[in-house]
Design a protein around this motif. Structure first.
Motif, mmCIF file in Angstrom:
data_model
loop_
_atom_site.group_PDB
_atom_site.id
_atom_site.type_symbol
_atom_site.label_atom_id
_atom_site.label_comp_id
_atom_site.label_asym_id
_atom_site.label_seq_id
_atom_site.Cartn_x
_atom_site.Cartn_y
_atom_site.Cartn_z
ATOM 1 N N MET A 1 0.851 -1.174 0.000
ATOM 2 C CA MET A 1 0.000 0.000 0.000
ATOM 3 C C MET A 1 0.894 1.234 0.000
ATOM 4 N N THR A 2 0.603 2.155 -0.874
ATOM 5 C CA THR A 2 1.430 3.353 -0.950
ATOM 6 C C THR A 2 1.140 4.283 0.221
ATOM 7 N N ALA A 3 2.053 5.204 0.409
ATOM 8 C CA ALA A 3 1.902 6.151 1.517
ATOM 9 C C ALA A 3 0.663 7.017 1.330
ATOM 10 N N LEU A 4 0.381 7.404 0.093
ATOM 11 C CA LEU A 4 -0.790 8.234 -0.156
ATOM 12 C C LEU A 4 -2.079 7.474 0.139
ATOM 13 N N ARG A 5 -2.156 6.213 -0.275
ATOM 14 C CA ARG A 5 -3.357 5.418 0.016
ATOM 15 C C ARG A 5 -3.515 5.203 1.521
ATOM 16 N N THR A 6 -2.410 4.983 2.197
ATOM 17 C CA THR A 6 -2.468 4.803 3.643
ATOM 18 C C THR A 6 -2.951 6.076 4.321
ATOM 19 N N ALA A 7 -2.430 7.206 3.884
ATOM 20 C CA ALA A 7 -2.860 8.486 4.460
ATOM 21 C C ALA A 7 -4.343 8.736 4.193
ATOM 22 N N ILE A 8 -4.793 8.427 2.987
ATOM 23 C CA ILE A 8 -6.210 8.624 2.651
ATOM 24 C C ILE A 8 -7.087 7.706 3.492
ATOM 25 N N LEU A 9 -6.689 6.441 3.644
ATOM 26 C CA LEU A 9 -7.454 5.502 4.466
ATOM 27 C C LEU A 9 -7.524 5.969 5.915
ATOM 28 N N GLY A 10 -6.393 6.386 6.463
ATOM 29 C CA GLY A 10 -6.380 6.870 7.843
ATOM 30 C C GLY A 10 -7.216 8.125 8.020
ATOM 31 N N PHE A 11 -7.117 9.049 7.073
ATOM 32 C CA PHE A 11 -7.892 10.280 7.155
ATOM 33 C C PHE A 11 -9.380 9.985 7.048
ATOM 34 N N ALA A 12 -9.760 9.111 6.109
ATOM 35 C CA ALA A 12 -11.179 8.768 5.942
ATOM 36 C C ALA A 12 -11.730 8.092 7.197
ATOM 37 N N ALA A 13 -10.951 7.172 7.778
ATOM 38 C CA ALA A 13 -11.405 6.492 8.995
ATOM 39 C C ALA A 13 -11.530 7.485 10.150
ATOM 40 N N ALA A 14 -10.564 8.380 10.282
ATOM 41 C CA ALA A 14 -10.616 9.375 11.356
ATOM 42 C C ALA A 14 -11.790 10.331 11.156
ATOM 43 N N LEU A 15 -12.034 10.743 9.913
ATOM 44 C CA LEU A 15 -13.157 11.630 9.626
ATOM 45 C C LEU A 15 -14.485 10.946 9.918
ATOM 46 N N LEU A 16 -14.623 9.694 9.497
ATOM 47 C CA LEU A 16 -15.838 8.944 9.789
ATOM 48 C C LEU A 16 -16.035 8.800 11.293
ATOM 49 N N PHE A 17 -14.947 8.501 11.996
ATOM 50 C CA PHE A 17 -15.025 8.344 13.448
ATOM 51 C C PHE A 17 -15.461 9.646 14.114
ATOM 52 N N MET A 18 -14.863 10.763 13.700
ATOM 53 C CA MET A 18 -15.203 12.049 14.327
ATOM 54 C C MET A 18 -16.641 12.475 14.024
#
Length: 94
Positions: A1-18
């Motif tokens: 998994m590329t760094a950009l995909r990882t960052a997008i996944l983490g950001f999306a999960a954090a946004l959904l959580f918040m």
């Protein structure tokens, strides 16, 4: 998994959580989003240490351990996350 995909996944999960925290209801998607966000953060720290090989690895591993303890949610582990993250910050060298 590329760094950009990882960052997008983490950001999306954090946004959904918040955004789902506004309802104050711990549903399965809320819990899963928080878990994914925490796992992405822990994985990012570990992959970063392995890839960049800093001279001082201990602070990074303490940070990863603190994030893992925080993720558990159990009171004893959650309480131990603060000293672990604090130790990570104190052992960092400028």
């Amino acid at each position: 998994m590329t760094a950009l995909r990882t960052a997008i996944l983490g950001f999306a999960a954090a946004l959904l959580f918040m955004t789902t925290q506004l309802s104050q209801v711990a549903t399965v998607p809320v819990i899963m989003a928080g878990t994914v966000a925490n796992l992405v953060a822990i994985a990012a720290v570990i992959v970063g240490v392995r890839r960049h090989r800093p001279s001082a690895r201990l602070p990074w591993f303490l940070l990863a351990a603190g994030l893992a303890a925080n993720m558990t949610g159990a009171s004893i582990f959650y309480a131990s996350s603060y000293p672990l993250i604090g130790s990570a910050l104190l052992t960092c060298t400028p």
